[in-house]
Write a protein that holds these residues in place. Structure first.
Motif, PDB file in Angstrom:
ATOM      1  N   LYS A 274      93.035  16.222  -1.101  1.00 59.95           N
ATOM      2  CA  LYS A 274      92.206  15.050  -1.391  1.00 59.95           C
ATOM      3  C   LYS A 274      91.403  14.616  -0.179  1.00 59.95           C
ATOM      4  O   LYS A 274      90.341  13.987  -0.298  1.00 59.95           O
ATOM      5  CB  LYS A 274      93.084  13.890  -1.880  1.00 59.95           C
TER       6      LYS A 274
ATOM      7  N   ARG B 105      83.804  19.576  -7.448  1.00 60.52           N
ATOM      8  CA  ARG B 105      84.969  20.437  -7.596  1.00 60.52           C
ATOM      9  C   ARG B 105      85.059  20.941  -9.032  1.00 60.52           C
ATOM     10  O   ARG B 105      85.021  20.161  -9.973  1.00 60.52           O
ATOM     11  CB  ARG B 105      86.251  19.697  -7.193  1.00 60.52           C
ATOM     12  N   LEU B 106      85.150  22.255  -9.160  1.00 58.28           N
ATOM     13  CA  LEU B 106      85.234  22.871 -10.488  1.00 58.28           C
ATOM     14  C   LEU B 106      86.530  23.665 -10.618  1.00 58.28           C
ATOM     15  O   LEU B 106      87.022  24.187  -9.631  1.00 58.28           O
ATOM     16  CB  LEU B 106      84.041  23.819 -10.703  1.00 58.28           C
TER      17      LEU B 106
ATOM     18  N   CYS C  92      90.696  31.852  -6.739  1.00 60.53           N
ATOM     19  CA  CYS C  92      89.328  31.497  -7.129  1.00 60.53           C
ATOM     20  C   CYS C  92      88.898  32.549  -8.144  1.00 60.53           C
ATOM     21  O   CYS C  92      88.455  33.642  -7.776  1.00 60.53           O
ATOM     22  CB  CYS C  92      88.398  31.492  -5.917  1.00 60.53           C
TER      23      CYS C  92
ATOM     24  N   TYR D 221      85.803  30.585 -12.249  1.00 58.87           N
ATOM     25  CA  TYR D 221      85.331  29.573 -11.292  1.00 58.87           C
ATOM     26  C   TYR D 221      83.923  29.909 -10.822  1.00 58.87           C
ATOM     27  O   TYR D 221      83.030  29.047 -10.807  1.00 58.87           O
ATOM     28  CB  TYR D 221      86.279  29.473 -10.092  1.00 58.87           C
TER      29      TYR D 221
ATOM     30  N   ASN E  55      88.278  28.853  -1.569  1.00 60.18           N
ATOM     31  CA  ASN E  55      89.312  28.009  -0.962  1.00 60.18           C
ATOM     32  C   ASN E  55      89.628  28.568   0.422  1.00 60.18           C
ATOM     33  O   ASN E  55      90.719  29.047   0.708  1.00 60.18           O
ATOM     34  CB  ASN E  55      90.564  27.912  -1.844  1.00 60.18           C
TER      35      ASN E  55
ATOM     36  N   ASN F  40      98.526  21.269  -3.723  1.00 59.00           N
ATOM     37  CA  ASN F  40      97.091  21.062  -3.935  1.00 59.00           C
ATOM     38  C   ASN F  40      96.695  19.592  -3.788  1.00 59.00           C
ATOM     39  O   ASN F  40      95.531  19.285  -3.507  1.00 59.00           O
ATOM     40  CB  ASN F  40      96.682  21.573  -5.318  1.00 59.00           C
ATOM     41  N   GLU F  41      97.666  18.689  -3.977  1.00 60.16           N
ATOM     42  CA  GLU F  41      97.377  17.259  -3.829  1.00 60.16           C
ATOM     43  C   GLU F  41      96.952  16.914  -2.405  1.00 60.16           C
ATOM     44  O   GLU F  41      96.277  15.908  -2.172  1.00 60.16           O
ATOM     45  CB  GLU F  41      98.608  16.428  -4.212  1.00 60.16           C
TER      46      GLU F  41
ATOM     47  N   PRO G  69      86.338  24.777  -5.173  1.00 55.32           N
ATOM     48  CA  PRO G  69      87.359  24.922  -6.223  1.00 55.32           C
ATOM     49  C   PRO G  69      88.249  23.692  -6.336  1.00 55.32           C
ATOM     50  O   PRO G  69      88.660  23.112  -5.325  1.00 55.32           O
ATOM     51  CB  PRO G  69      88.158  26.151  -5.773  1.00 55.32           C
ATOM     52  N   LYS G  70      88.541  23.310  -7.565  1.00 55.27           N
ATOM     53  CA  LYS G  70      89.442  22.182  -7.814  1.00 55.27           C
ATOM     54  C   LYS G  70      90.847  22.510  -7.337  1.00 55.27           C
ATOM     55  O   LYS G  70      91.557  21.662  -6.805  1.00 55.27           O
ATOM     56  CB  LYS G  70      89.439  21.844  -9.304  1.00 55.27           C
ATOM     57  N   ASN G  71      91.241  23.757  -7.519  1.00 53.60           N
ATOM     58  CA  ASN G  71      92.577  24.204  -7.107  1.00 53.60           C
ATOM     59  C   ASN G  71      92.457  25.034  -5.833  1.00 53.60           C
ATOM     60  O   ASN G  71      92.001  26.171  -5.874  1.00 53.60           O
ATOM     61  CB  ASN G  71      93.236  25.013  -8.219  1.00 53.60           C
ATOM     62  N   TRP G  72      92.862  24.438  -4.728  1.00 52.39           N
ATOM     63  CA  TRP G  72      92.819  25.106  -3.423  1.00 52.39           C
ATOM     64  C   TRP G  72      94.146  25.821  -3.165  1.00 52.39           C
ATOM     65  O   TRP G  72      94.185  26.964  -2.753  1.00 52.39           O
ATOM     66  CB  TRP G  72      92.551  24.066  -2.344  1.00 52.39           C
TER      67      TRP G  72
END
Length: 293
Positions: free
Chosen positions: A283, A292-293, A175, A179, A249, A279-280, A270-273
């Motif tokens: 969802k 989500r940023l 993060c 972010y 995250n 990371n998919e 966060p968009k990327n955890w």
């Protein structure tokens, strides 16, 4: 038949596991008991703050399901075997990846995983919110409580410390400063006169890097309840009282945002955890209304 769900990890993980057990109870119509991991035993069950009378599985029940281990090594080996070759134990379900599973095979009674999906909570949301209540009277000298209730408060969880360890960096995405800058700017466009209440294990980094990006009109307050015996629960309580939330995250700040009952809350995540393809699996972790940023 009784379900058996493993409790492991910190408070955020424990809340997901407990909620999953309640989900099983409702969808299957049979009770859920809980048990501890021998690999990572819980020294302090913070979940007890919310749930006083947790029903625990007996050694005989776990042994009859082929999941009673005499040592951490045995558990670690068997857990990997059962995950890779599930026919070796048809009563145990080992979660390989996070994500909602709409239906489990018949005969499964032992559940070992994290169960980090808001979809498990949807079926039991009213019961959970009723059960996971904070008692303000159980806290004394709670830092910033009155101000958080009064202000257009926004919690900001910035977790560094253990997240900087090499093993965690390989798994969790960072993060970044960018972010948090983007998250603060997003809130500033949506909320009038917000006050950002910072919960962090690296206050100096926040002061040296984030705060100085913004002019003096943007207010940051650093929350410190570390001297309290129930410090994690106290911080979670204060996060839940904020009008909106910027989370890391981290399942801990995820729960701070989920337990926030403000119907007009803004939650930024966060968009990327995780790093890479893993990371998919998030969802099913972040509710659709969260940004989500």
């Amino acid at each position: 038949m009784t379900n058996h769900v493993k409790l492991w990890g910190g408070l955020g993980n424990q809340l997901f596991q407990y909620s999953f057990g309640k989900y099983l109870e409702k969808t299957r119509g049979v009770p859920t008991n809980f048990f501890f991991s021998r690999i990572t035993p819980i020294k302090k069950l913070d979940l007890n703050y919310f749930v006083k009378n947790i029903e625990f599985s007996s050694e005989n029940e776990l042994k009859s399901a082929g999941y009673g281990f005499i040592s951490p090594l045995t558990e670690r080996v068997c857990r990997k075997l059962f995950a890779t070759l599930p026919f070796l134990n048809r009563k145990a379900h080992i979660e390989k990846y996070s994500g909602f599973v709409p239906e489990f095979p018949a005969g499964k009674v032992v559940y070992d995983g994290y169960w980090q999906s808001y979809k498990y909570l949807e079926a039991i949301e009213n019961e959970l919110r009723s059960e996971l209540r904070f008692d303000e009277l159980s806290f004394k000298n709670l830092h910033c409580l009155a101000e958080i209730k009064k202000d257009n408060s926004v919690s900001m969880h910035i977790r560094r410390g253990d997240y900087l360890l090499k093993a965690n960096q390989q798994l969790f995405a960072e993060c970044s400063l960018q972010y948090y800058i983007a998250a603060v700017r997003e809130v500033l466009t949506r909320v009038e006169n917000p006050v950002f209440y910072v919960f962090s294990n690296d206050v100096n980094w926040v002061k040296d890097n984030l705060v100085k990006v913004f002019d003096k009109g943007t207010e940051f307050v650093f929350v410190d309840n570390s001297a309290l015996t129930k410090s994690p629960v106290a911080d979670l309580y204060l996060m839940s009282l904020c009008k909106s939330n910027i989370i890391a995250n981290s399942t801990f700040s995820w729960w701070g945002a989920w337990l926030n009952n403000n119907p007009h809350k803004i939650v930024i995540a966060p968009k990327n955890w995780y790093n890479g393809a893993l990371n998919e699996t998030t969802k099913d972790l972040i509710p659709a209304k969260w940004i989500r940023l």
